[in-house]
Design an enzyme around this catalytic site. Structure first.
Site, short mmCIF file in Angstrom:
data_model
loop_
_atom_site.label_atom_id
_atom_site.label_comp_id
_atom_site.label_asym_id
_atom_site.label_seq_id
_atom_site.Cartn_x
_atom_site.Cartn_y
_atom_site.Cartn_z
N CYS A 124 0.84 -1.20 0.00
CA CYS A 124 0.00 0.00 0.00
C CYS A 124 0.87 1.25 0.00
CB CYS A 124 -0.93 -0.02 1.21
SG CYS A 124 -2.11 1.34 1.26
N CYS A 220 -6.28 -3.27 7.15
CA CYS A 220 -7.52 -2.48 7.05
C CYS A 220 -8.64 -3.23 6.36
CB CYS A 220 -7.24 -1.15 6.36
SG CYS A 220 -6.78 -1.27 4.61
#
Length: 384
Positions: A124, A220
């Site tokens: 990410c 997440c």
């Protein structure tokens, strides 16, 4: 309001190493909705610079998980917006869900399908969080891009260096090994020299609504820790049953419920009782659909081949150490080959290291400085 922070404007500006007087500068802050990035925004505003908050909407799993919000999704976006309103700064939300799904979530599923142990937070940072935010900050003609990561940017003889946070319990340098030198020149990490308690105190001083917000403990897009559920949904073939095989003898000891449920070093969930000694997952053959197990000694690794390597600054003469998991302690290694520019290299451990798995990152340190690192493609075992 930023004036409620007791830290002086000059001291706040000093945290951002601005190229000109703060009143002439523009700072873009990556705001996830958590307390850390919110405090960075408050400090930037306190410095006297023009501040723009940017939030990337990366993933929204609320309906599927039954849990509100996520990093850069749901309630967290609303928190980021509320903080920006409180500080009186501009705030923009950009939809990057498609890019995040392709570059991070699907790559995560593919890694498990290949028998690897992925680290999606690094992917990410390498992709949506840094690449896209950099482009936006440049378009906004910002002097720097600030984030809430707990690392330090230290000026060295050859330029900015990436160092571990002063608080070892908060250090996030493992997740930023792929930061390029160009990115590091533009990035700022104002929290790297603070303990978390100080960050929360500053949030309370600034009257931020998320001052007491708990830290995120999960990936997440896997809020409940059940990563296999996510992989099954994206790659159902990963749940196909197969054999559990003893890595030394080749004997079939049982059946597994899909390779996506297993990682190197795992002991629980094998359901192969009656063995003379405890057995661990020592390897996964994705092509054969086999989970290979062996005694703990078979987890000992003497070397690891790294791919997609990155180097930050010159290689030092000092001894190197490597972390092969985010919570692992750095262990002495010798670098055998080039490092950086995506090249392949080999690290040799001074002492056999346990539980080193393909798909993980190996991050190299010279003392407190992050030298670089790469992705573990395969390993060499002490016991064949």
């Amino acid at each position: 309001m930023p004036d409620s922070i007791t830290l002086s404007p000059a001291a706040a500006a000093g945290l951002f190493d601005l190229p000109r007087p703060a009143g002439e500068c523009r700072i873009v802050v990556a705001m996830s909705g958590g307390v850390d990035s919110s405090v960075v925004a408050a400090l930037a505003a306190r410095s006297g610079a023009e501040v723009i908050g940017v939030t990337l909407q990366l993933y929204d799993y609320g309906a599927a998980s039954g849990r509100k919000g996520a990093c850069c999704a749901g309630d967290d976006i609303r928190d980021a917006r509320a903080v920006a309103d409180r500080l009186g700064i501009a705030h923009y939300v950009h939809d990057h869900e498609s890019a995040f799904r392709e570059e991070v979530v699907e790559a995560f599923a593919d890694a498990y399908l290949a028998g690897q142990t992925p680290v999606p937070c690094i992917r990410c940072n390498m992709g949506p969080k840094f690449t896209d935010l950099f482009a936006m900050a440049r378009e906004l003609e910002a002097d720097c891009l600030a984030t809430g990561h707990y690392v330090r940017r230290v000026m060295g003889a050859a330029g900015p260096e990436l160092h571990r946070a002063l608080d070892p319990a908060r250090d996030q340098s493992y997740f930023l090994f792929a930061t390029t030198e160009e990115q590091l020149a533009y990035l700022r990490f104002p929290l790297g020299g603070m303990p978390k308690s100080e960050v929360r105190r500053l949030a309370e001083e600034a009257g931020l609504r998320n001052a007491a917000k708990p830290d995120s403990q999960d990936i997440c897009f896997v809020p409940d820790g059940d990563y296999a559920k996510i992989v099954r949904k994206l790659r159902p073939e990963g749940a196909r049953e197969g054999a559990i095989v003893h890595a030394a003898t080749g004997e079939e000891l049982g059946k597994h419920r899909g390779i996506i449920h297993y990682t190197v070093g795992q002991r629980r969930g094998l359901d192969i009782g009656g063995q003379p000694e405890p057995l661990y997952v020592v390897g996964i053959d994705a092509e054969r659909g086999e989970v290979r197990v062996g005694p703990r000694a078979m987890l000992a690794v003497t070397a690891a081949r790294l791919v997609e390597t990155n180097r930050i600054g010159p290689l030092p003469d000092a001894p190197l150490a490597a972390k092969v998991r985010s919570l692992a302690r750095p262990v002495p290694v010798v670098l055998d080959g080039p490092l950086g520019e995506g090249r392949t290299t080999l690290i040799r451990f001074a002492q056999p290291e346990l539980g080193v798995a393909p798909g993980q990152a190996a991050v190299l340190y010279a003392g407190e400085r992050v030298v670089g690192g790469g992705w573990i493609a395969d390993t060499e075992r002490e016991i064949p």
